[in-house]
Design a protein around this motif. Structure first.
Motif, PDB file in Angstrom:
ATOM      1  N   THR A 118       1.331  -9.414  13.773  1.00  0.00           N
ATOM      2  CA  THR A 118       0.302  -9.931  12.879  1.00  0.00           C
ATOM      3  C   THR A 118       0.818  -9.884  11.446  1.00  0.00           C
ATOM      4  O   THR A 118       1.831  -9.246  11.145  1.00  0.00           O
ATOM      5  CB  THR A 118      -0.978  -9.095  12.989  1.00  0.00           C
ATOM      6  OG1 THR A 118      -0.694  -7.748  12.580  1.00  0.00           O
ATOM      7  CG2 THR A 118      -1.493  -9.081  14.421  1.00  0.00           C
ATOM      8  N   ALA A 119       0.103 -10.544  10.549  1.00  0.00           N
ATOM      9  CA  ALA A 119       0.531 -10.591   9.149  1.00  0.00           C
ATOM     10  C   ALA A 119       0.517  -9.207   8.511  1.00  0.00           C
ATOM     11  O   ALA A 119       1.275  -8.934   7.576  1.00  0.00           O
ATOM     12  CB  ALA A 119      -0.372 -11.543   8.367  1.00  0.00           C
ATOM     13  N   GLY A 120      -0.330  -8.317   9.022  1.00  0.00           N
ATOM     14  CA  GLY A 120      -0.416  -6.983   8.437  1.00  0.00           C
ATOM     15  C   GLY A 120       0.851  -6.170   8.579  1.00  0.00           C
ATOM     16  O   GLY A 120       1.075  -5.228   7.805  1.00  0.00           O
ATOM     17  N   VAL A 121       1.703  -6.515   9.556  1.00  0.00           N
ATOM     18  CA  VAL A 121       2.950  -5.778   9.747  1.00  0.00           C
ATOM     19  C   VAL A 121       3.825  -5.879   8.500  1.00  0.00           C
ATOM     20  O   VAL A 121       4.536  -4.935   8.142  1.00  0.00           O
ATOM     21  CB  VAL A 121       3.695  -6.313  10.989  1.00  0.00           C
ATOM     22  CG1 VAL A 121       5.073  -5.677  11.118  1.00  0.00           C
ATOM     23  CG2 VAL A 121       2.886  -6.034  12.246  1.00  0.00           C
ATOM     24  N   THR A 122       3.783  -7.021   7.832  1.00  0.00           N
ATOM     25  CA  THR A 122       4.571  -7.197   6.612  1.00  0.00           C
ATOM     26  C   THR A 122       4.186  -6.157   5.568  1.00  0.00           C
ATOM     27  O   THR A 122       5.051  -5.536   4.929  1.00  0.00           O
ATOM     28  CB  THR A 122       4.357  -8.606   6.039  1.00  0.00           C
ATOM     29  OG1 THR A 122       4.758  -9.568   7.009  1.00  0.00           O
ATOM     30  CG2 THR A 122       5.162  -8.801   4.768  1.00  0.00           C
ATOM     31  N   PHE A 123       2.893  -5.937   5.395  1.00  0.00           N
ATOM     32  CA  PHE A 123       2.434  -4.994   4.376  1.00  0.00           C
ATOM     33  C   PHE A 123       2.668  -3.551   4.810  1.00  0.00           C
ATOM     34  O   PHE A 123       2.902  -2.679   3.967  1.00  0.00           O
ATOM     35  CB  PHE A 123       0.959  -5.244   4.072  1.00  0.00           C
ATOM     36  CG  PHE A 123       0.704  -6.605   3.499  1.00  0.00           C
ATOM     37  CD1 PHE A 123       0.898  -6.856   2.150  1.00  0.00           C
ATOM     38  CD2 PHE A 123       0.298  -7.651   4.314  1.00  0.00           C
ATOM     39  CE1 PHE A 123       0.677  -8.116   1.620  1.00  0.00           C
ATOM     40  CE2 PHE A 123       0.070  -8.915   3.791  1.00  0.00           C
ATOM     41  CZ  PHE A 123       0.269  -9.143   2.438  1.00  0.00           C
TER      42      PHE A 123
END
Length: 279
Positions: A118-123
């Protein structure tokens, strides 16, 4: 640098060449005895290992030669790769705005979503980076020796970007829980005045946290708040457990709720890295 001058020219040796020349000279001196039996107690030469101090940066492969020597041609090649329309450009329709680029997948055909993350992995990756490295000495565009660059974070997954120096060294981050019967646990300050939890802030709006980079955007700030709140919940949980208090008493110690809560949260954090982030 060591300079050797003769009547015709000046020869400059770098450190590696100087050491190699010394090694060759030593080998030449030892050549007459080469092949003679060595004593049983003679020590074998050990491979050289790079030493990286915990409070400094370093290189993962210090003996690996550079990909290319710095040159104007190399700089121009890197500019070509990164320029608009270059190899690194996904050619997204930026004029459509960030919301449409997220919700309308037809606009990002050259830059598809990762089906496994998911995109949250980047953060979360950014959060991990802030937990391991913090360099205030280096400047962009200025070459620097990494082994001379101080690292203000510990090189381990120990959440020092959240806990800082602890409730004694960084007391502005903490507040007593006021619930412990023997030794009150220590909680983080969390802003609860709005609709959602927020980082504690000073009057000018600056976040009062161990690492100011964790207020760079809403996502990373939300992650930091989540860890603050998780620690506080663990403090409440431990203070309500008679078995934890009794076990500490049997060991002859006052129950250190803060230390136990920190240990439990660090374990959960490390589990997330191993089982969720790295795979």
């Amino acid at each position: 640098m060591n300079a050797i001058k003769n009547t015709n020219r000046s020869i400059t040796l770098n450190r590696r060449e100087f050491l190699e020349s010394c090694g060759k000279a030593a080998f030449a001196l030892a050549l007459p005895s080469f092949g003679k039996p060595q004593s049983a107690n003679a020590q074998q030469p050990q491979p050289r290992r790079p030493v990286i101090a915990e409070d400094r940066f370093g290189r993962m492969f210090p003996s690996l030669p550079p990909f290319a020597e710095p040159s104007q041609q190399l700089r121009q090649a890197l500019v070509e790769i990164g320029k608009p329309g270059g190899l690194m450009d996904a050619k997204d329709a930026l004029d459509e705005g960030p919301v449409q680029l997220i919700v309308n997948l037809d606009l990002s055909k050259n830059n598809p979503n990762n089906p496994n993350h998911t995109a949250g992995v980047t953060f979360f990756g950014q959060f991990i980076d802030h937990d391991m490295t913090f360099d205030l000495a280096s400047r962009l565009g200025q070459p620097v020796d990494p082994e001379r660059s101080p690292n203000l974070r510990t090189p381990g997954f120990d959440l020092d970007a959240v806990y800082g120096g602890g409730p004694i060294a960084d007391r502005e981050l903490y507040q007593p829980s006021g619930r412990g019967r023997f030794q009150p646990g220590v909680k983080f300050k969390v802003e609860n005045g709005g609709r959602f939890e927020d980082l504690p802030r000073s009057r000018d709006g600056a976040a009062v946290i161990a690492d100011p980079r964790n207020d760079e955007n809403l996502m990373i700030a939300g992650l930091h708040v989540a860890f603050l709140s998780f620690h506080n919940r663990l403090v409440d949980l431990l203070e309500s457990r008679p078995k934890f208090i009794a076990a500490s008493a049997r060991r002859g110690n006052a129950p250190d709720v803060y230390r136990e809560a920190r240990r439990l949260m660090t374990w959960h954090y490390q589990w997330m890295i191993v089982h969720e982030f790295l795979p």
